[in-house]
Every structure is written in C-alpha cells, then in structure tokens.
Design an enzyme around this catalytic site. Structure first.
Site, PDB file in Angstrom:
ATOM      1  N   ASP A 205       0.831  -1.198   0.000  1.00 51.96           N
ATOM      2  CA  ASP A 205       0.000   0.000   0.000  1.00 51.96           C
ATOM      3  C   ASP A 205       0.871   1.255   0.000  1.00 51.96           C
ATOM      4  O   ASP A 205       1.846   1.353   0.749  1.00 51.96           O
ATOM      5  CB  ASP A 205      -0.895  -0.010   1.243  1.00 51.96           C
ATOM      6  N   GLU A 247       1.385  -0.863  -5.185  1.00 53.27           N
ATOM      7  CA  GLU A 247       0.409   0.177  -5.449  1.00 53.27           C
ATOM      8  C   GLU A 247       1.194   1.480  -5.577  1.00 53.27           C
ATOM      9  O   GLU A 247       1.566   2.101  -4.582  1.00 53.27           O
ATOM     10  CB  GLU A 247      -0.614   0.303  -4.318  1.00 53.27           C
TER      11      GLU A 247
END
Length: 562
Positions: A205, A247
């Site tokens: 993330d 990401e």
C-alpha cells in the site's frame, strides 16, 4: 500448508479482491470473519479464482477501514484470530487458491504503540524517530496533499510531542520514518511474520510515499527503490514463490517499481484503467491503444496487474485535465459521486447497469496484457451507496441470496457492519449470487466462462500483444501470441452495430477459427473481408485445432493453472 510451487504463478493468476468484514459472517455478529470466508471458498473456486487479495484485517480503530493499523501482527478480533486466519490460508491452499495480503508500509494508526511511544519519547531519540517529526510545518512543501477533501496539510501538531508529525494521508495516520534503521528492521520482521504463516505475497500500500526529501514531491524517490530491493532480497533469500505487488498510483510511469526484476513482481497499471472508461464513453479504441503503446516493457518474469474497479475511488490522477473532465461529467454527474478528484462508484453503476457494456469490460480486462484483478461483487453487478461517507459506499456486504441480509449475516439488520444495497435496481433481492447461478445467461455465469477460457490459454498471461490495423476507429483489435498460439481479440466499443476490415495475422488467415467466448466464426477470414460486430461485442478468435486441444487438456484435469 504451503501453496504448490509454480514458476511465476502470478502471471497466469485470476486475483479476487475482498474485505473479510463485508464478505461472509459465520458467527452472526454482523461483521464478516475468517470462518465465513472459509465457508465461501467453494464459491471462489467455482468462479475460477486462483488468488485472493485480502484488504487489511489487522487490529485497527477502523477510521480508514483498516488502513490505519494499530498492530501489524494481530488479527482484529472482530474478524477472528491468528488460528482462524491460519485455517483460512490452509483451506485456500488446499483449494488451489493463493493468498496475498495488504502491507500498509507508509503509515500506522495514531493508536499504534509505536506512535504512542514516539510522541512521548525525547526529541532525537530512537523511539521519537520512528515517525517523521518537525518543529515547523514548512518542510517538504513540494509534496501534494493527497486527500484534499479531508486534509489541508501533510503536517499535524501534536501537543504531547510539542512538534508536528508528517502524514501523506489522513491526520490520524502518521508516516513511519524509513530513514530509521529500526523502522526498516521492524517492517521486515512484520513481513517475515506473515510469510511464516503461509501468505503468498503482499500488496504494498502507498509504496511510492515511504521516504521524504526536501526539494522533491516526496514520491518515487531513489531511497524507496533501494528499500524495495532490500525487501525483495530478504524475501527471496528466505522463501519461494512469494510476490510483491506495488500500489504506485502515479501520473507517470510505474515501471521503476519492477527495478531490474529485483523489486516488485507486479504493479498496478493505473494509467490504463481510466482510459478503458474513456474509450467506452467516447466509443474510440485510441485511448486504450495509445496508453498500452506508451507502456514500458517490464523485466522478464514481471507483470502488470489490471483492474476495472477496486475499494478506492476511480482515480483520475493519470489522465489529462480534459480527459478528467470528460470522465467526471460522464460517470459522476452527481457531486456526491466524486472524491479526492476521483469517482467513488462501483463498476455496474458506472456502466449504467448495461449488461452488454459489463460483458465487454470484463472481456477486455481478461484479454489485455496483464493479470486481472476482480473486485468482490462486481462479478454479479453489485451497486453502490453514495450516501455513505468516504469510500464506504463501494464496500457494502456481499449479496449471496435474497434471504435476510442478502445471506451475508444472520445478525439483526441494525448490527450489520454496513447497510446492504436494497434499492430496486441493485438491491440484494434482485442482484445476488444464488439467483445468478440459476440463470445460465447471467453476468456471473458469463464471467465464470470467460475466466475458464482464459485459464486454458497461457497466451493471456504470458503472451505478447500487437494491435491490428482497422478501418473503423470504434473497433479495438489486437493479437496475443505465445509460442505456437495466437488469439485475435476484436471488440466493438460503440453502442451501435459496426463493420470493420482487419489486417488479420498470417497465422490465422484462411484458417478455420473459433470464437472462444461466443459462436463459431466464419471458416475463413481474409484481410479484405468485413466483419460485422454487434453493439459492445467482443470476440476472442483462435485456430480451431488449438481451441480443441486446450479444451481437451482442461477436461482431462491438466489446466494451465494448479
């Protein structure tokens, strides 16, 4: 139990993204849990899923749906325990399904013990330096404020520490200080903890934001890539067949996150996703052709991850200002549908619940170069609830049946983690798994067939891509090649019938062809022969003998993916 080894398995994978808390509730408390997820593994197998990506399930105050982690090595008791997590991983592996989990690298909750110790520690101490502190809020002025709908600055004053702390997202999510070697070691320990419990990889993330440097935008810094190389090396040295999925939602190129094949195995192709929607709105192939033509080659063994929608807003950071305006006007006419300069809607509402457009979108997702990621509920055409705050409207409970609470939970309705969709068009009495499995022509059964075909043909996960010349700008055509196999994909992006003349590849010209996802094609297709396409039609053309061979292999139980 460990998953069966398979070289670069992620290149052939069908990834399914879900949130434990909204998928299936086994104990009747109104929240999904790992026992409920175990009960629904047969559904994922029937769908053809080969890998599950779990949103955060760690201990958290849930101010950002679990992305505000309060303890990295504990399962939030609302979802189960480490034992129930391990039971799930074992059951998934026994079903041939791998498991990747979110690793929230960049920040923690302000309730994390690390932050509580940091704010109370003396300035300059090792504990204080676990996070990024400053006496002023003027440092790193070149960094954008990502959540402008909620935050006016990347700095927040903390009276206990008598200093400002840095955060790229919400103010209750202070950023970790990766310049501190103690932080790096702590995060590597977290990684090892979950890998030892059988997970097959991590979705990293906010991977682009983990370092800060004055005079930069604090994104994509060289120090970030040095850390990712260390993380990859540490994993490769201890484990087999584990992956990192980045990401890195950048307006530019995410190619650097593969390194030289020594950083992440995969990265999301953020620039492609909005251009799929742009192509459908403008009824032109050019946005898709142009962005893929501009996409850099990745190192051998690496792969882009493709998606239509996910748990976040449909981000528009990778398009031009004019393209953003077109997309917002077309897909988010109500201001409540917009968030952080993006669009907070699910796939089916975005497509106007038009079944032909939904079929086309999924056919392209599964045929374009990369590994497809399906977002839970999109396979049945679930709706959203824009009345819910932030991105919660995209994260409502899975709709299993027309029973109470959509079969998600037996709890009283007022105890559910989130209200179910219950409007006339998308409500669970109409849109649910059981009903669609009973309907041979449903969206769900269509996607099951598409996934099954993709899994029979390695060309989709490992093949090259070449766009074909057409005489109709509304038609997208490309060929996927791998070894002796070639599959020609032809899609009509328009709402009306279209005719097209294609420059067919030599290896399929004058050969009997089969449409792998539809009817038998004409026995020969010449370069000067027009092909008639229905509105939003998509065809996967393959040599007849190749199609039969692939089907025979799959029928014998020797499909390309284990």
């Amino acid at each position: 139990m460990k998953a069966v080894a398979a070289p670069a398995w992620y290149r052939d994978a069908i990834i399914y993204q879900l949130h434990v808390k909204t998928f299936a509730d086994a104990n009747g408390d109104g929240l999904g849990d790992f026992d409920g997820l175990i009960e629904r593994l047969p559904y994922l197998s029937r769908l053809g899923v080969t890998c599950v990506w779990l949103l955060p399930f760690y201990v958290s105050p849930l101010r950002d749906d679990g992305y505000d982690v309060a303890h990295y090595e504990r399962v939030d008791p609302r979802y189960g325990s480490l034992k129930s997590f391990s039971r799930f991983v074992d059951a998934a592996h026994a079903a041939g399904i791998r498991v990747i989990v979110d690793l929230v690298l960049n920040h923690t909750s302000d309730q994390h013990p690390w932050f509580q110790a940091s704010r109370r520690a003396p300035a300059g101490s090792a504990k204080r330096n676990f996070y990024v502190w400053s006496a002023t809020d003027t440092k790193y002025a070149g960094a954008r404020v990502i959540f402008r709908d909620f935050e006016s600055s990347n700095w927040t004053w903390d009276s206990t520490a008598d200093a400002f702390y840095w955060h790229r997202f919400f103010h209750h999510q202070p950023d970790l200080n990766f310049d501190n070697p103690h932080v790096v070691r702590a995060m590597l320990k977290v990684v090892q903890f979950w890998l030892d419990r059988g997970v097959d990889g991590f979705r990293l993330d906010a991977a682009a934001h983990v370092f800060e440097r004055e005079g930069t935008n604090c994104e994509n810094l060289p120090e970030t890539h040095a850390f990712l190389k260390r993380l990859r090396s540490d994993i490769d040295g201890r484990y087999r067949d584990r992956i990192l999925l980045a990401e890195a939602n950048q307006a530019g190129d995410a190619r650097p996150y593969f390194g030289d094949g020594d950083e992440c195995h995969m990265a999301f192709h953020f620039p492609l996703m909005p251009r799929l929607f742009l192509a459908l709105e403008q009824e032109r192939a050019a946005p898709i052709v142009d962005i893929i033509a501009r996409t850099a080659e990745v190192p051998a063994g690496c792969q882009w991850a493709l998606f239509l929608r996910n748990h976040d807003e449909l981000t528009l950071s990778a398009v031009t200002a004019d393209e953003r305006e077109v997309l917002l006007n077309a897909y988010a006419p109500d201001p409540r549908m917009r968030l952080n300069k993006g669009i907070r809607r699910r796939l089916a509402p975005l497509m106007g619940n038009d079944r032909a457009r939904l079929d086309l979108a999924h056919a392209l997702l599964l045929a374009l170069p990369g590994t497809p990621v399906l977002y839970y509920g999109d396979e049945i055409g679930m709706g959203d609830n824009v009345a819910l705050g932030d991105r919660e409207g995209l994260r409502t409970p899975m709709q299993w049946s027309d029973a109470a609470n959509g079969g998600f939970s037996r709890a009283a309705q007022d105890r559910l983690v989130s209200p179910l969709i219950d409007d006339d068009e998308f409500g669970y009495p109409t849109v649910n798994v059981e009903r669609q499995f009973r309907d041979e022509g449903s969206l769900l059964n269509r996607i099951v067939r598409l996934v099954a075909v993709r899994r029979r043909h390695a060309v989709f996960g490992r093949g090259t891509t070449e766009f074909l010349l057409t005489d109709n700008p509304r038609v997208l055509a490309f060929v996927r090649r791998c070894e002796d196999e070639a599959i020609v994909v032809v899609a009509n992006l328009a709402r009306t019938n279209q005719s097209v003349t294609l420059a067919w590849p030599e290896e399929v010209r004058h050969q009997p062809l089969v449409d792998l996802i539809g009817a038998t094609a004409p026995s020969t297709l010449d370069a000067d022969q027009q092909t008639e396409l229905a509105p939003f039609a998509c065809h996967w053309f393959c040599l007849e003998q190749v199609a039969r061979r692939a089907l025979a292999v799959a029928t014998d139980g020797h499909a390309a993916l284990s």
